[in-house]
Design an enzyme around this catalytic site. Structure first.
Site, PDB file in Angstrom:
ATOM      1  CG  HIS A   1      -3.434   1.697   6.041  1.00  0.00           C
ATOM      2  ND1 HIS A   1      -4.789   1.942   6.053  1.00  0.00           N
ATOM      3  CD2 HIS A   1      -3.284   0.513   5.411  1.00  0.00           C
ATOM      4  CE1 HIS A   1      -5.411   0.963   5.438  1.00  0.00           C
ATOM      5  NE2 HIS A   1      -4.522   0.080   5.045  1.00  0.00           N
TER       6      HIS A   1
ATOM      7  CG  HIS B   1      -6.811  -3.185   7.799  1.00  0.00           C
ATOM      8  ND1 HIS B   1      -6.497  -4.310   7.070  1.00  0.00           N
ATOM      9  CD2 HIS B   1      -6.413  -2.134   7.029  1.00  0.00           C
ATOM     10  CE1 HIS B   1      -5.925  -3.965   5.920  1.00  0.00           C
ATOM     11  NE2 HIS B   1      -5.854  -2.647   5.883  1.00  0.00           N
TER      12      HIS B   1
ATOM     13  CG  HIS C   1      -8.628  -0.611   2.706  1.00  0.00           C
ATOM     14  ND1 HIS C   1      -7.837  -0.293   1.634  1.00  0.00           N
ATOM     15  CD2 HIS C   1      -7.800  -1.170   3.616  1.00  0.00           C
ATOM     16  CE1 HIS C   1      -6.602  -0.663   1.889  1.00  0.00           C
ATOM     17  NE2 HIS C   1      -6.549  -1.195   3.090  1.00  0.00           N
TER      18      HIS C   1
ATOM     19  CD  GLU D   1      -2.933  -1.412   2.106  1.00  0.00           C
ATOM     20  OE1 GLU D   1      -4.115  -1.525   1.849  1.00  0.00           O
ATOM     21  OE2 GLU D   1      -2.478  -1.520   3.252  1.00  0.00           O
TER      22      GLU D   1
HETATM   23 ZN    ZN Z   1      -4.931  -1.760   4.221  1.00  0.00          ZN
END
Ligand code: ZN
Length: 199
Positions: free
Chosen positions: A95, A97, A158, A76
């Site tokens: 980032h 989740h 996401h 990513e």
């Molecule tokens: Zn991700």
């Protein structure tokens, strides 16, 4: 490795705090002496066994400057690159989740301004950026656009991306986003949440 240990300490924290599962999520820092470059966690490696020398250094155009022979940057990385290109003030990106926030990302529902700390820490509500496939450049372009002046946003179907002037701020923001999502979820279960007016 200059940035490795710092990134690693937040990567472990992100894992032990439950903001990511297995090897998901990623962290980066913009290089102070080269603003077009950033250091980022590698692809698909355990945060618990990762060492600082596994951190990859690359340019926002995708050129890898430093990487172990058997490693590669997070899949990513384009999300990070587009945010660094669009927002010169951003020096660190996290980032995750994280569960509750990602649940809102799945139904593509923003987290409104419901808690007092959201305004000073996040700049207000937490918007949802338009969907784009994981790993795509468009994901980063959408996030940079839809984030606006907020400290973070949800990535549709996401997860979460939080930005900051340093890793401490980006991490606090990622944590506040998950906290706000959890409390909003609970508040929706017991009644009608009242939105705070922006100061
Ligand atoms: Zn991700």
């Amino acid at each position: 490795m200059e940035y490795g240990e710092k990134i690693l300490s937040f990567a472990r924290l992100m894992y032990t705090d439950g903001l990511v599962a297995a090897t998901s999520g990623n962290i980066s820092v913009r290089l102070e002496d080269r603003p077009d470059c950033f250091a980022i966690t590698p692809s698909s490696e355990s945060y618990l066994t990762m060492t600082g020398d596994r951190i990859v250094v690359m340019n926002t155009d995708g050129t890898v400057l430093r990487c172990p022979a058997d490693g590669k940057p997070s899949s990513e990385w384009r999300l990070h690159a587009e945010l660094y290109k669009a927002k010169p003030e951003v020096k660190a990106i996290i980032h995750t989740h994280s569960r509750y926030a990602t649940a809102f990302a799945v139904v593509r529902k923003k987290i409104p301004l419901i808690l007092i700390e959201m305004q000073p820490w996040l700049g207000g509500d937490v918007p949802v950026s338009e969907y784009a496939p994981t790993g795509s450049q468009q994901l980063g372009i959408n996030a940079a656009r839809d984030l606006g002046d907020r400290g973070g946003c949800l990535l549709a179907n996401h997860g979460v991306v939080a930005v900051g002037r340093d890793l401490n701020q980006a991490y606090a923001r990622a944590t506040y986003i998950e906290d706000a999502a959890r409390i909003y979820h609970l508040a929706l279960a017991v009644g009608d949440p009242v939105i705070i007016p922006m100061n």
